[in-house]
Design an enzyme around this catalytic site. Structure first.
Site, PDB file in Angstrom:
ATOM      1  N   LYS A   1      13.609  -3.665   8.371  1.00 16.58           N
ATOM      2  CA  LYS A   1      12.306  -2.948   8.440  1.00 16.58           C
ATOM      3  C   LYS A   1      11.649  -2.732   9.412  1.00 16.58           C
ATOM      4  O   LYS A   1      11.668  -3.193  10.465  1.00 16.58           O
ATOM      5  CB  LYS A   1      11.437  -4.141   7.674  1.00 16.58           C
ATOM      6  CG  LYS A   1      11.186  -4.212   6.251  1.00 16.58           C
ATOM      7  CD  LYS A   1      10.149  -5.260   6.126  1.00 16.58           C
ATOM      8  CE  LYS A   1       9.619  -5.559   4.707  1.00 16.58           C
ATOM      9  NZ  LYS A   1       8.725  -6.368   4.343  1.00 16.58           N
TER      10      LYS A   1
HETATM   11  C1  E4P Z   1       6.749  -6.038   1.540  1.00 17.60           C
HETATM   12  O1  E4P Z   1       7.858  -5.836   1.970  1.00 17.60           O
HETATM   13  C2  E4P Z   1       5.629  -6.634   1.959  1.00 17.60           C
HETATM   14  O2  E4P Z   1       6.279  -7.856   2.700  1.00 17.60           O
HETATM   15  C3  E4P Z   1       4.773  -7.300   0.961  1.00 17.60           C
HETATM   16  O3  E4P Z   1       4.712  -6.880  -0.202  1.00 17.60           O
HETATM   17  C4  E4P Z   1       3.310  -7.222   1.555  1.00 17.60           C
HETATM   18  O4  E4P Z   1       2.290  -7.836   0.570  1.00 17.60           O
HETATM   19  P1  E4P Z   1       0.880  -8.224   0.772  1.00 17.60           P
HETATM   20  O5  E4P Z   1       0.135  -7.112   1.016  1.00 17.60           O
HETATM   21  O6  E4P Z   1       0.519  -9.147  -0.158  1.00 17.60           O
HETATM   22  O7  E4P Z   1       0.783  -8.919   2.162  1.00 17.60           O
END
Ligand code: E4P
Length: 222
Positions: free
Chosen positions: A83
């Site tokens: 990522k």
């Molecule tokens: C996706 O890869 C992220 O880790 C995640 O969906 C972020 O979600 P949040 O806004 O609930 O922290």
């Protein structure tokens, strides 16, 4: 649409994995912080536990360090996806990693323009954060629909991962919009299976089954 867990908790992953429908896992630094354990150990455990793709996020501040970190993360397992953030450094690091054959997930995407950049960078996955868009009184689902439409028109192969999902209807609407993947917290995943009529139906079937056993016992003893 594949269903991913957004977590770094091995217990949560094991619980959902036994259902046989877990497509993969996404992690991020905040989720790792909640586990308060050595990230390397957690990542390796998740990569072993899950057959599908597991996204592991770089945390370095500049492109060179992101590339170095990304190489290390990618080498952790064949199902590792790196990522990188949607920033100039993230894009530079991402395109360099892609040229080395590393699969990247471009994260923190909040606009169609950013999603176009991710696709042009050769990303394997793009992650629009729907819930966080809703949090600032905007329309996260409209963003997802727009990205799915653009990708279809352009023939981009980058997978659209609906992220930051907060409730089951986010998942259902993501499927309608044509997302390839939906990632969600454990609480949302477990809500997908629940329906009051299923519970009532189960109770009724169980009660009638027991009634039948008593009837048969009664017949046998006469
Ligand atoms: C996706 O890869 C992220 O880790 C995640 O969906 C972020 O979600 P949040 O806004 O609930 O922290």
């Amino acid at each position: 649409m594949k269903l991913f867990l957004d977590t770094a908790s091995i217990e949560e992953i094991r619980e959902i994995n036994r259902w046989g429908v877990l497509g993969g896992v996404t992690t991020n630094p905040s989720l790792l912080q909640k586990e308060a354990a050595e990230p390397d150990k957690v990542w390796r455990q998740i990569l072993e536990e899950v057959a599908g793709d597991v996204s592991l996020e770089v945390t370095a501040p500049d492109a060179d360090e992101m590339v170095a970190q990304g190489r290390t993360l990618a080498a952790m397992g064949p199902n590792a996806v790196v990522k990188v953030p949607m920033t100039p450094d993230g894009l530079e690091a991402g395109t360099r990693l892609v040229s080395e054959g590393v699969r990247i997930n471009v994260t923190l995407v909040f606009s169609p323009a950013q999603a176009i950049l991710a696709a042009e960078a050769g990303a394997y996955i793009v992650s629009p954060f729907l819930g966080r868009v809703d949090d600032v009184a905007s329309d996260g689902m409209a963003l997802l629909r727009s990205i799915c439409d653009i990708y279809a028109v352009q023939g981009y192969e980058t997978k659209v991962l609906a992220a930051s999902l907060r409730h089951p209807m986010h998942v259902v609407e993501s499927a309608h919009a044509g997302a390839d993947i939906a990632t969600m917290p454990f609480e949302v995943f477990t809500k997908l299976v629940k329906h009051p009529l299923t519970d009532i139906g189960m109770e009724r079937f169980q009660a009638d089954w027991e009634k039948l056993q008593h009837q048969l016992e009664g017949e046998a003893s006469t």
